[in-house]
Design a protein around this motif. Structure first.
Motif, PDB file in Angstrom:
ATOM      1  N   SER A 297      -6.222  -9.514  -5.635  1.00  0.00           N
ATOM      2  CA  SER A 297      -6.544  -9.258  -4.254  1.00  0.00           C
ATOM      3  C   SER A 297      -6.758 -10.439  -3.649  1.00  0.00           C
TER       4      SER A 297
ATOM      5  N   GLY B 243      -5.900  -7.765   0.983  1.00  0.00           N
ATOM      6  CA  GLY B 243      -5.747  -6.336   0.329  1.00  0.00           C
ATOM      7  C   GLY B 243      -6.003  -6.402  -0.971  1.00  0.00           C
TER       8      GLY B 243
ATOM      9  N   ASP C 157      -4.630  -4.652  -5.223  1.00  0.00           N
ATOM     10  CA  ASP C 157      -3.862  -3.484  -5.757  1.00  0.00           C
ATOM     11  C   ASP C 157      -3.715  -3.700  -7.162  1.00  0.00           C
TER      12      ASP C 157
ATOM     13  N   LYS D 188      -2.521   1.585   2.852  1.00  0.00           N
ATOM     14  CA  LYS D 188      -2.138   2.139   1.429  1.00  0.00           C
ATOM     15  C   LYS D 188      -0.269   2.110   1.724  1.00  0.00           C
TER      16      LYS D 188
ATOM     17  N   SER E  99       1.487   0.299   3.737  1.00  0.00           N
ATOM     18  CA  SER E  99       1.901  -1.039   3.954  1.00  0.00           C
ATOM     19  C   SER E  99       1.898  -1.841   2.303  1.00  0.00           C
ATOM     20  N   CYS E 100       0.925  -1.402   1.635  1.00  0.00           N
ATOM     21  CA  CYS E 100       0.861  -1.725   0.200  1.00  0.00           C
ATOM     22  C   CYS E 100       2.125  -1.325  -0.515  1.00  0.00           C
ATOM     23  N   ASP E 101       2.397  -0.313  -0.407  1.00  0.00           N
ATOM     24  CA  ASP E 101       3.667   0.485  -1.160  1.00  0.00           C
ATOM     25  C   ASP E 101       4.874  -0.340  -0.785  1.00  0.00           C
TER      26      ASP E 101
ATOM     27  N   TYR F 117       5.035  -3.177   0.555  1.00  0.00           N
ATOM     28  CA  TYR F 117       5.278  -4.665   0.303  1.00  0.00           C
ATOM     29  C   TYR F 117       5.490  -5.016  -1.085  1.00  0.00           C
TER      30      TYR F 117
ATOM     31  N   GLY G 274      -0.268   0.258  -6.273  1.00  0.00           N
ATOM     32  CA  GLY G 274      -0.841  -0.071  -4.940  1.00  0.00           C
ATOM     33  C   GLY G 274      -2.251  -0.170  -4.716  1.00  0.00           C
TER      34      GLY G 274
ATOM     35  N   ILE H 152      -4.460  -1.258  -0.975  1.00  0.00           N
ATOM     36  CA  ILE H 152      -4.181  -1.600   0.299  1.00  0.00           C
ATOM     37  C   ILE H 152      -3.497  -3.002   0.562  1.00  0.00           C
ATOM     38  N   PHE H 153      -3.082  -3.131   1.886  1.00  0.00           N
ATOM     39  CA  PHE H 153      -2.468  -4.554   2.018  1.00  0.00           C
ATOM     40  C   PHE H 153      -2.558  -4.512   3.689  1.00  0.00           C
TER      41      PHE H 153
END
Length: 276
Positions: free
Chosen positions: A83, A103, A105, A140, A142-144, A146, A159, A161-162
């Motif tokens: 994080s 973020g 993850d 969520k 955005s995390c996937d 990135y 994942g 959050i990002f």
């Protein structure tokens, strides 16, 4: 505070603290980085203009600060946790603007659905007061997007959050960023307590090392933070690379047994699902 890793004690520096060789955390690192009066390169200025409606030019000043944590577990039954929270400010003769990013993850080696759901639900609840652009579903996704290795056509983990480009002037922004940092231990420690003493085989440990290889691949090939850190004048190389796992493995053309837990994980990494 910044003396230990800065050649310019007035302008910038950082501190990194590392735990190594623990029974639970095989390697963990927490880093604080601060850049004062950095000078934008042409490439960075162009990147900012492409993402923001602001007249920024090469040679303009920028300021940045970041606090990050990564915890690599010894047991393959406990996921790696990462994080960060950060702020980036740019300043020209005519404009000044700042944005938050950050973020959290998970990178599990074996899937325990209830653990992943618990993790995602906590961060979903943190996003409830955010506008649509920074809703849980948006962060969520955005995390996937990135944490994706295009050469492998797989995601790094399950994942979380990002977010980037969150305007620092918005009323919701600072409370949200604080809440992300304050959720670090509450989101990960309950999983550790459930899984830390679960037995595992040498084969399962080897699988963890193979997946850590993918973790390092992402850091070296795709991670913007690593590229940003190494592009600075006199970069803090040890600090930039501190998120790397302690031990990894690569095995040529590794085959996964059909119907195994390893295959179940890979199906999720190929096609992420909604957890909350």
């Amino acid at each position: 505070v910044f003396d230990e890793s800065s050649t310019d004690q007035v302008l910038s520096g950082g501190i990194t603290r590392v735990l190594q060789g623990g029974n639970v955390v095989e390697k963990g690192a927490c880093s604080l980085t601060l850049i004062r009066r950095g000078i934008l390169s042409a490439e960075r200025a162009a990147t900012i203009r492409a993402r923001q409606d602001i007249d920024i030019q090469p040679g303009d000043a920028y300021y940045a600060a970041a606090l990050s944590i990564v915890l690599h577990s010894r047991s393959p039954m406990v996921p790696t946790f990462r994080s960060d929270v950060r702020i980036f400010l740019v300043q020209s003769d005519t404009a000044e603007m700042a944005w938050f990013g950050g973020g959290a993850d998970l990178t599990p080696y074996y899937l325990f659905d209830e653990d992943v759901k618990q993790f995602h639900r906590l961060y979903r609840d943190l996003c409830r007061s955010n506008p649509k652009a920074f809703s849980y579903s948006a962060l969520k996704q955005s995390c996937d997007d990135y944490f994706y290795l295009p050469a492998r056509a797989e995601h790094r983990g399950t994942g979380g959050i990002f977010f980037d480009d969150m305007p620092a002037t918005e009323a919701y922004a600072m409370p949200f960023v604080k809440s992300v940092a304050q959720a670090w231990m509450p989101s990960w420690l309950p999983i550790v307590k459930k899984r830390r003493d679960q037995p595992y085989t040498e084969q399962q440990k080897q699988w963890q090392l193979l997946r850590r290889g993918r973790y390092l691949e992402f850091n070296l090939l795709y991670d913007r933070g690593v590229k940003f850190g190494l592009a600075n004048t006199n970069p803090r190389v040890e600090g930039v690379m501190v998120s790397a796992p302690p031990l990894i493995a690569w095995e040529y053309n590794h085959k996964i047994e059909e119907g195994s837990e390893e295959e179940r994980l890979m199906k999720i990494l190929k096609t992420p699902k909604d957890w909350a």
